[in-house]
Structure formats: C-alpha cells, structure tokens
Motif scaffolding. Structure first.
Motif, PDB file in Angstrom:
ATOM      1  N   GLY A  28      18.663  18.568 -55.462  1.00 45.59           N
ATOM      2  CA  GLY A  28      17.037  17.640 -56.508  1.00 45.59           C
ATOM      3  C   GLY A  28      16.176  17.414 -55.137  1.00 45.59           C
ATOM      4  O   GLY A  28      16.456  17.197 -54.139  1.00 45.59           O
ATOM      5  N   ALA A  29      15.216  16.645 -55.931  1.00 42.62           N
ATOM      6  CA  ALA A  29      13.945  16.403 -55.165  1.00 42.62           C
ATOM      7  C   ALA A  29      14.263  14.518 -54.713  1.00 42.62           C
ATOM      8  O   ALA A  29      13.882  14.727 -53.267  1.00 42.62           O
ATOM      9  N   GLY A  30      14.790  13.775 -54.809  1.00 42.34           N
ATOM     10  CA  GLY A  30      14.950  12.559 -54.226  1.00 42.34           C
ATOM     11  C   GLY A  30      15.980  12.794 -52.984  1.00 42.34           C
ATOM     12  O   GLY A  30      15.263  11.954 -51.979  1.00 42.34           O
ATOM     13  N   ALA A  31      17.062  12.708 -53.632  1.00 46.39           N
ATOM     14  CA  ALA A  31      18.324  13.475 -52.350  1.00 46.39           C
ATOM     15  C   ALA A  31      18.036  14.735 -51.173  1.00 46.39           C
ATOM     16  O   ALA A  31      17.479  14.105 -49.744  1.00 46.39           O
ATOM     17  N   GLY A  32      16.983  15.709 -51.729  1.00 49.76           N
ATOM     18  CA  GLY A  32      16.419  16.170 -50.807  1.00 49.76           C
ATOM     19  C   GLY A  32      15.233  15.796 -49.620  1.00 49.76           C
ATOM     20  O   GLY A  32      15.404  16.320 -49.075  1.00 49.76           O
ATOM     21  N   ALA A  33      14.407  14.843 -50.569  1.00 54.63           N
ATOM     22  CA  ALA A  33      13.469  13.929 -49.254  1.00 54.63           C
ATOM     23  C   ALA A  33      14.265  13.388 -48.416  1.00 54.63           C
ATOM     24  O   ALA A  33      14.214  13.348 -47.538  1.00 54.63           O
ATOM     25  N   ARG A  34      15.456  12.917 -48.839  1.00 53.07           N
ATOM     26  CA  ARG A  34      16.031  11.859 -47.974  1.00 53.07           C
ATOM     27  C   ARG A  34      16.748  12.768 -46.842  1.00 53.07           C
ATOM     28  O   ARG A  34      17.431  12.726 -45.382  1.00 53.07           O
ATOM     29  N   LEU A  35      17.249  14.436 -47.567  1.00 55.57           N
ATOM     30  CA  LEU A  35      18.004  15.144 -46.492  1.00 55.57           C
ATOM     31  C   LEU A  35      16.790  15.631 -45.346  1.00 55.57           C
ATOM     32  O   LEU A  35      17.170  15.943 -43.409  1.00 55.57           O
ATOM     33  N   ARG A  36      15.305  16.098 -45.852  1.00 55.84           N
ATOM     34  CA  ARG A  36      14.154  16.144 -45.092  1.00 55.84           C
ATOM     35  C   ARG A  36      14.064  15.021 -43.686  1.00 55.84           C
ATOM     36  O   ARG A  36      13.887  15.218 -42.348  1.00 55.84           O
ATOM     37  N   ARG A  37      14.008  14.125 -43.825  1.00 56.92           N
ATOM     38  CA  ARG A  37      13.821  12.812 -43.152  1.00 56.92           C
ATOM     39  C   ARG A  37      14.999  12.434 -41.865  1.00 56.92           C
ATOM     40  O   ARG A  37      15.041  12.574 -41.092  1.00 56.92           O
ATOM     41  N   ILE A  38      16.496  12.881 -42.688  1.00 50.82           N
ATOM     42  CA  ILE A  38      17.448  12.665 -41.620  1.00 50.82           C
ATOM     43  C   ILE A  38      17.445  14.018 -40.353  1.00 50.82           C
ATOM     44  O   ILE A  38      17.892  13.847 -39.658  1.00 50.82           O
ATOM     45  N   GLY A  39      17.240  15.168 -41.244  1.00 52.37           N
ATOM     46  CA  GLY A  39      16.870  16.314 -41.146  1.00 52.37           C
ATOM     47  C   GLY A  39      15.797  15.871 -39.896  1.00 52.37           C
ATOM     48  O   GLY A  39      16.042  16.555 -38.264  1.00 52.37           O
ATOM     49  N   ARG A  40      14.818  15.393 -40.197  1.00 53.62           N
ATOM     50  CA  ARG A  40      13.725  15.378 -38.965  1.00 53.62           C
ATOM     51  C   ARG A  40      14.283  15.050 -37.625  1.00 53.62           C
ATOM     52  O   ARG A  40      13.775  14.642 -36.905  1.00 53.62           O
ATOM     53  N   GLY A  41      15.266  13.356 -37.933  1.00 52.16           N
ATOM     54  CA  GLY A  41      15.844  12.504 -37.297  1.00 52.16           C
ATOM     55  C   GLY A  41      16.809  12.905 -36.473  1.00 52.16           C
ATOM     56  O   GLY A  41      16.231  13.176 -34.875  1.00 52.16           O
TER      57      GLY A  41
END
Length: 351
Positions: A187-200
């Motif tokens: 989903g969109a909300g968790a997806g945004a968090r996963l993107r931030r975790i992936g970039r970090g």
C-alpha cells in the motif's frame, strides 16, 4: 471441570513444546546453512553498493537493465582482475626465482651461510637442523597434508566467490521488479516508509564501503612509504596486498602486518623490526581513531557507537560480526528513526 482444565493445561504444554522444537529446528537450519546465508548476505551488500551505478548507466547509456547490469559487473570485476594480476604476476615471478635458487639456498643454510643460515646460526637452531635432518624432512613431508586442505579451501572459496557474484547480479537485475511488487503489495503509506528505509539502508551500506575503502587506501599508502624507506623489494605490490587485507575490520591490518613484516625481515632484521613497529602503532591508530572517525561520518554514527558495535560484534560473531557490525548499527539507526514514537529521537531523548 477438572477434565477441561487438564485439557487446557495439556494444550498449552503442547504449544510450548512445539514452539521450543520449532526454535531448535530453526536454529539448526540456520547453523547448517550458515555458509549459504553468509554468501547471500555478502551478495546483498554487493548488490546494494552496485545498484546506484547500474541505475545511472541504465539512465544515461543504455535503456536495457540486463545490459547495464552486465556492463557494470564486467567493469568492476575487470578492475578487480587487473588488480589481482598486478599482485600475482610479480609474486609468481618471485616464486619462480626462489624455486631456481632453492638448492643453492639449502646448501648455504646447511653450511651456516646466507641470510637464513646466518639467522639459524645466531638463534642456535643450525646445530639442531644438522643433527635432526631426518625429523626436518619428515616434518616437510607432513606439510603436504595441510597443503591438500589448503587447496580444498581455495576451491571452496572460489566456488563461494562465483556464487556471490551470480547472486549479486540477479539481485541487481531483479531489484526494480521486486521493489515494485513489494510496494504494490503493502500500500501507499507503508510503501513510502519502505522507500525511506531502503534509501537509508543503501546510504549506510554505500557509506560503509566507501569509508572502509578510504581506510584501506591510507593503510596501503603508509605501508608503501615505510617499505620504500627501508628498501624492501616489491614495496608497491606488498602495500597493495596490505590495503586489500585491511578491508577486513580489526584483524585486516594484522594480516597485512604479517606479510609486510615477513618481507621486511627477509630484507634485514632492522627493516623487519621497523615495519613491525609501524604496524603495531598503525593498528592502534586505525582501530581507535581512523575507523571510528571516518565511519562515523560515512555511516552517520557517533564514533563511540562505531567502536563499541565493532568490538561487541567481533567478540560475539568473530570475523563476520566485525564485517557486519557497522552497517548493522547504521541500519538499526535507520529503523529506529522510522519506528520510534513521534517526538522521540533514536537515542531515546525527547525531540
């Protein structure tokens, strides 16, 4: 009433026993597959480090993911092969010269002449080798058994290296598809968090590799200067070997010191002592000054956290723990930043 309670107790006991058995089986599987898991972990690190470069090549040079991945891997491992050739060619040439001179060196050593014969004479081992020549020959014959094990270990290492490269290649190749599938599923909300975790996480691993490379370059340059000053042959090649060994945290400089000090002692006892003293001092400077300071900037951890994480992980998990301690600590910080309650900093302080 008692029967129902007994059933409830028995059911809970069975659940506890089942959980314990599942944990034991899981730990057993982890233990028996630890080599493969280490290969997968190393491949993941390599894939994360190379993915930004592959993305850049895909955007600017080629439009096909497989072609961009192949070009990057060929360039990186071609460079590594060139470095290996720079190291191995002089070493093989020197081994060939040593094999040609071995009979004469052996005669000189038995006569107490030459550098090795003089050294044995000074430490009192020359008479021992003369009177126990049969035992020395028997010990030399027994060295063939460890040589077979060494050959087996080399072959296993090569197989592991090929496996890691193939796994990393497939991870980089399939990364966009796996990311799209995962983000679409959560989903969109968790997806945004996963993107931030992936970039970090990507930033942490890339910073760790670049910082480790910088420390190895410093070690290699310092080694070259010392070896050149004391007149050790092949100073550049030995310094390159030391720099590669120094990529291993904590013990890398020690492994390099063995090689460089051995070359120094072959030159002269004074040169060997100078090189050994240099590495004793440098080891302390690297472990307690260079590594905490450089890694703290590269991974964005404070120097104390870097030093403590490496020491604790090396004590708990040995070499693998030392290799993974700093990126693991950085990834934990990324996760704390994402999942810590609002207004609470990762170190537990109120914002």
């Amino acid at each position: 009433m008692g029967t129902a309670e007994d059933r409830h107790i028995a059911r809970r006991a069975l659940i506890v026993i089942g959980l314990v058995l599942a944990v034991v089986v899981g730990l057993g599987l982890l233990w028996f597959t630890r080599r493969v898991l280490i290969w997968i972990l190393i491949a993941a690190f390599l894939a994360v480090a190379l993915t930004p470069l592959v993305d850049r090549v895909e955007r600017r040079l080629v439009r096909h993911r497989a072609t961009a991945t192949l070009l990057v891997f060929l360039a990186v491992f071609g460079l590594l092969a060139a470095v290996g050739a720079v190291i191995l060619v002089p070493l093989l040439d020197e081994f060939g010269r040593f094999a040609d001179r071995a009979p004469a060196l052996l005669r000189q050593t038995r006569a107490g002449q030459g550098p090795l014969g003089g050294l044995l004479d000074r430490v009192g081992l020359l008479d021992y080798t003369r009177h126990h020549s049969n035992q020395v020959q028997r010990y030399g014959g027994e060295l063939r058994k460890p040589a077979v094990n060494l050959l087996r270990g080399v072959l296993q290492t090569l197989a592991g290296l090929v496996t890691v490269v193939v796994l990393a290649y497939l991870m980089v190749l399939e990364a966009p598809r796996m990311i799209r599938t995962t983000l679409g599923a959560v989903g969109a909300g968790a997806g945004a968090r996963l993107r931030r975790i992936g970039r970090g996480t990507s930033r942490v691993i890339t910073g760790y590799l670049s910082g480790n490379l910088l420390i190895s370059v410093i070690c290699g340059l310092g080694t070259y200067v010392v070896l050149a000053l004391v007149g050790v042959p092949f100073a550049a090649v030995i310094a390159l070997l030391v720099a590669i060994a120094d990529l291993i945290p904590l013990v890398g400089a020690t492994l390099g010191a063995i090689v460089a000090s051995g070359a120094g002692f072959l030159r002269s006892p004074t040169a060997g002592i100078v090189v050994l003293v240099f590495f004793v001092v440098y080891q302390q400077v690297e472990n307690h000054l260079l590594q905490p300071l450089i890694m703290s900037r590269a991974v964005r951890l404070n120097p104390l956290t870097v030093l403590v994480s490496v020491l604790v992980a090396a004590e708990l998990a040995g070499l693998v723990g030392a290799l993974l301690a700093i990126p693991a600590a950085g990834i934990v910080q990324v996760l704390l930043r994402e999942f810590a309650p609002a207004g609470t900093a990762p170190d537990g302080r109120r914002g």
